[in-house]
Design a protein around this motif. Structure first.
Motif, PDB file in Angstrom:
ATOM      1  N   GLY A  35       0.827  -1.199   0.000  1.00 18.47           N
ATOM      2  CA  GLY A  35       0.000   0.000   0.000  1.00 18.47           C
ATOM      3  C   GLY A  35       0.866   1.256   0.000  1.00 18.47           C
ATOM      4  N   GLU A  36       2.088   1.114   0.491  1.00 20.55           N
ATOM      5  CA  GLU A  36       2.959   2.305   0.582  1.00 20.55           C
ATOM      6  C   GLU A  36       3.782   2.418  -0.695  1.00 20.55           C
ATOM      7  OE1 GLU A  36       1.683   3.630   3.018  1.00 20.55           O
ATOM      8  OE2 GLU A  36       1.003   1.799   3.994  1.00 20.55           O
ATOM      9  N   VAL A  37       3.188   3.045  -1.680  1.00 17.98           N
ATOM     10  CA  VAL A  37       3.805   3.237  -3.004  1.00 17.98           C
ATOM     11  C   VAL A  37       3.503   4.669  -3.420  1.00 17.98           C
ATOM     12  CG1 VAL A  37       3.730   2.524  -5.426  1.00 17.98           C
ATOM     13  CG2 VAL A  37       3.437   0.813  -3.635  1.00 17.98           C
ATOM     14  N   PHE A  38       4.544   5.452  -3.738  1.00 20.11           N
ATOM     15  CA  PHE A  38       4.288   6.876  -3.984  1.00 20.11           C
ATOM     16  C   PHE A  38       5.333   7.480  -4.923  1.00 20.11           C
ATOM     17  CE2 PHE A  38       7.487   6.932  -0.757  1.00 20.11           C
ATOM     18  CZ  PHE A  38       7.054   5.990   0.163  1.00 20.11           C
ATOM     19  N   ASN A  39       4.935   8.561  -5.580  1.00 21.99           N
ATOM     20  CA  ASN A  39       5.866   9.324  -6.407  1.00 21.99           C
ATOM     21  C   ASN A  39       6.720  10.191  -5.490  1.00 21.99           C
ATOM     22  OD1 ASN A  39       4.561   8.631  -9.028  1.00 21.99           O
ATOM     23  ND2 ASN A  39       2.845   9.665  -8.056  1.00 21.99           N
ATOM     24  N   VAL A  40       8.008  10.327  -5.824  1.00 23.43           N
ATOM     25  CA  VAL A  40       8.885  11.189  -5.024  1.00 23.43           C
ATOM     26  C   VAL A  40       9.447  12.304  -5.909  1.00 23.43           C
ATOM     27  CG1 VAL A  40      10.922  11.294  -3.539  1.00 23.43           C
ATOM     28  CG2 VAL A  40       9.419   9.283  -3.444  1.00 23.43           C
ATOM     29  N   SER A  41      10.276  11.958  -6.890  1.00 20.74           N
ATOM     30  CA  SER A  41      10.735  12.946  -7.874  1.00 20.74           C
ATOM     31  C   SER A  41       9.949  12.655  -9.149  1.00 20.74           C
ATOM     32  CB  SER A  41      12.246  12.785  -8.107  1.00 20.74           C
ATOM     33  OG  SER A  41      12.669  13.596  -9.179  1.00 20.74           O
ATOM     34  N   ILE A  42       9.198  13.651  -9.648  1.00 16.27           N
ATOM     35  CA  ILE A  42       8.169  13.298 -10.627  1.00 16.27           C
ATOM     36  C   ILE A  42       8.579  13.443 -12.092  1.00 16.27           C
ATOM     37  CG2 ILE A  42       6.278  13.696  -9.017  1.00 16.27           C
ATOM     38  CD1 ILE A  42       5.727  16.343 -10.408  1.00 16.27           C
ATOM     39  N   LYS A  43       9.706  14.156 -12.378  1.00 13.18           N
ATOM     40  CA  LYS A  43      10.029  14.376 -13.788  1.00 13.18           C
ATOM     41  C   LYS A  43      11.492  14.097 -14.144  1.00 13.18           C
ATOM     42  CE  LYS A  43       8.672  17.672 -17.360  1.00 13.18           C
ATOM     43  NZ  LYS A  43       8.238  19.070 -17.543  1.00 13.18           N
ATOM     44  N   VAL A  46      12.683  10.522 -12.698  1.00 20.37           N
ATOM     45  CA  VAL A  46      11.464   9.997 -12.105  1.00 20.37           C
ATOM     46  C   VAL A  46      11.869   8.956 -11.052  1.00 20.37           C
ATOM     47  CG1 VAL A  46       9.249   8.916 -12.508  1.00 20.37           C
ATOM     48  CG2 VAL A  46      10.264  10.342 -14.290  1.00 20.37           C
ATOM     49  N   ILE A  47      11.537   9.270  -9.798  1.00 18.45           N
ATOM     50  CA  ILE A  47      11.897   8.383  -8.682  1.00 18.45           C
ATOM     51  C   ILE A  47      10.634   8.005  -7.922  1.00 18.45           C
ATOM     52  CG2 ILE A  47      13.210   8.155  -6.527  1.00 18.45           C
ATOM     53  CD1 ILE A  47      15.278   8.780  -8.465  1.00 18.45           C
ATOM     54  N   MET A  48      10.456   6.703  -7.709  1.00 20.88           N
ATOM     55  CA  MET A  48       9.338   6.217  -6.908  1.00 20.88           C
ATOM     56  C   MET A  48       9.844   5.838  -5.526  1.00 20.88           C
ATOM     57  SD  MET A  48       6.757   6.130  -8.988  1.00 20.88           S
ATOM     58  CE  MET A  48       5.671   5.322  -7.819  1.00 20.88           C
ATOM     59  N   GLY A  49       8.946   5.884  -4.557  1.00 18.09           N
ATOM     60  CA  GLY A  49       9.265   5.372  -3.230  1.00 18.09           C
ATOM     61  C   GLY A  49       8.354   4.207  -2.904  1.00 18.09           C
ATOM     62  N   ILE A  50       8.919   3.198  -2.231  1.00 14.04           N
ATOM     63  CA  ILE A  50       8.077   2.165  -1.625  1.00 14.04           C
ATOM     64  C   ILE A  50       8.552   2.032  -0.184  1.00 14.04           C
ATOM     65  CG2 ILE A  50       7.531   0.890  -3.747  1.00 14.04           C
ATOM     66  CD1 ILE A  50       9.692  -1.123  -3.080  1.00 14.04           C
ATOM     67  N   ALA A  51       7.633   1.777   0.725  1.00 12.39           N
ATOM     68  CA  ALA A  51       8.004   1.563   2.129  1.00 12.39           C
ATOM     69  C   ALA A  51       7.721   0.107   2.447  1.00 12.39           C
ATOM     70  CB  ALA A  51       7.215   2.488   3.039  1.00 12.39           C
ATOM     71  N   ILE A  52       8.747  -0.578   2.905  1.00 21.45           N
ATOM     72  CA  ILE A  52       8.644  -2.037   3.000  1.00 21.45           C
ATOM     73  C   ILE A  52       9.321  -2.514   4.291  1.00 21.45           C
ATOM     74  CG2 ILE A  52      10.619  -2.239   1.435  1.00 21.45           C
ATOM     75  CD1 ILE A  52       9.335  -4.706   0.240  1.00 21.45           C
ATOM     76  N   ARG A  53       8.652  -3.423   4.992  1.00 22.74           N
ATOM     77  CA  ARG A  53       9.200  -3.909   6.265  1.00 22.74           C
ATOM     78  C   ARG A  53      10.428  -4.775   6.000  1.00 22.74           C
ATOM     79  NH1 ARG A  53       6.693  -7.549   9.072  1.00 22.74           N
ATOM     80  NH2 ARG A  53       5.355  -8.055   7.323  1.00 22.74           N
ATOM     81  N   GLY A 132      11.720   4.749  10.690  1.00 25.64           N
ATOM     82  CA  GLY A 132      10.790   4.156  11.649  1.00 25.64           C
ATOM     83  C   GLY A 132      10.644   2.667  11.444  1.00 25.64           C
ATOM     84  N   ASP A 133       9.406   2.205  11.288  1.00 25.70           N
ATOM     85  CA  ASP A 133       9.163   0.757  11.228  1.00 25.70           C
ATOM     86  C   ASP A 133       9.253   0.172   9.812  1.00 25.70           C
ATOM     87  OD1 ASP A 133       6.835   1.869  10.251  1.00 25.70           O
ATOM     88  OD2 ASP A 133       5.587   1.249  11.950  1.00 25.70           O
ATOM     89  N   HIS A 134       9.534   0.986   8.820  1.00 22.10           N
ATOM     90  CA  HIS A 134       9.700   0.495   7.444  1.00 22.10           C
ATOM     91  C   HIS A 134      11.027   1.010   6.880  1.00 22.10           C
ATOM     92  CE1 HIS A 134       5.556  -0.695   7.703  1.00 22.10           C
ATOM     93  NE2 HIS A 134       5.472  -1.028   6.437  1.00 22.10           N
ATOM     94  N   ASP A 135      11.479   0.383   5.796  1.00 23.16           N
ATOM     95  CA  ASP A 135      12.587   0.951   5.033  1.00 23.16           C
ATOM     96  C   ASP A 135      11.991   1.666   3.819  1.00 23.16           C
ATOM     97  OD1 ASP A 135      14.488   0.043   6.760  1.00 23.16           O
ATOM     98  OD2 ASP A 135      15.527  -1.239   5.311  1.00 23.16           O
ATOM     99  N   LEU A 136      12.475   2.864   3.579  1.00 20.40           N
ATOM    100  CA  LEU A 136      12.077   3.596   2.371  1.00 20.40           C
ATOM    101  C   LEU A 136      13.039   3.192   1.262  1.00 20.40           C
ATOM    102  CD1 LEU A 136      10.693   5.857   0.725  1.00 20.40           C
ATOM    103  CD2 LEU A 136      12.301   7.466   1.793  1.00 20.40           C
TER     104      LEU A 136
END
Ligand SMILES: Cc1cc2nc3c(=O)[nH]c(=O)nc-3n(C[C@H](O)[C@H](O)[C@H](O)COP(=O)(O)O)c2cc1C
Length: 188
Positions: A35-43, A46-53, A132-136
């Motif tokens: 569920g933790e999937v997001f845009n970080v640098s958009i152009k 282009v960098i995506m972020g995921i947060a994963i235990r 915190g509780d996840h790795d970015l």
């Protein structure tokens, strides 16, 4: 009237209910639901972020190989999305075979894209940071595959199709009604 919450767990919603593919050293693929999937640098870039235990098998695989694919999902895949996020691949289960998903070769990275998913985003790890509780995990986007009706006239992504699957902490929802496009209110 508003009140302060006792529990501030995961306050921003919705987010994609995405399937992330990775591979082991021999090329065997695994799938994790995130569920933790997001845009970080958009152009540029282009960098995506995921947060994963860190305890997940996918975390181990992505850290080891430096590659992953973000596969966006639709409502017809909701059961498979739930299943991929309820069991670990660490003990040898092949989630593609077990849950009826089809791996197809990516263009630039070793993890496969998932054929049944309308959008597939190939990423190479650009950084990993414990937060915190996840790795970015930051991933530079190498390529994006999209079905025809999700590509606009300029060749970019246009996720206008209803039924895109999103996660609203504990619940799956499908995107429904389009209300407007960026700038439409000013143009009126
Ligand atoms: C809808 C949904 C969203 C999830 N989001 C995340 C997430 O953002 N980060 C995470 O580490 N785990 C998340 N999980 C849990 C993992 O998918 C689950 O631990 C999975 O079994 C790990 O698989 P693996 O060990 O094969 O990598 C989610 C699960 C579901 C069902």
């Amino acid at each position: 009237m508003k009140r302060l919450l006792n529990n501030m767990y995961r306050p921003v919603n919705p987010s994609p209910a995405a399937l992330i593919t990775s591979v082991d050293e021999k090329g065997k693929p695994n799938i994790i639901t995130l569920g933790e999937v997001f845009n970080v640098s958009i152009k540029q870039p282009v960098i995506m972020g995921i947060a994963i235990r860190p305890a997940t098998y996918s975390h181990y695989l992505i850290k080891k190989t430096g590659e992953y694919v973000i596969n966006l999902t639709t409502s017809s895949l909701v059961e498979k999305v739930d299943l991929c996020g309820s069991v670990s691949g660490r003990n040898g289960i092949d989630k593609f075979a077990e849950f009826g998903l089809t791996p197809e070769a990516s263009s630039f990275v070793k993890p496969p894209i998932i054929k049944e998913c309308p959008v597939n985003i190939e990423c190479r790890v650009a950084g990993i940071q414990t937060v915190g509780d996840h790795d970015l995990i930051l991933g530079e986007v190498m390529a994006v595959h999209a079905e025809d009706d999700m590509i606009d006239e300029q060749g970019g992504l246009n996720l206008g199709r209803p039924g895109l699957l999103v996660y609203v902490t504990g619940n799956y929802w499908a995107l429904g009604e389009k209300l407007g496009s960026h700038g439409f209110a000013r143009r009126k």
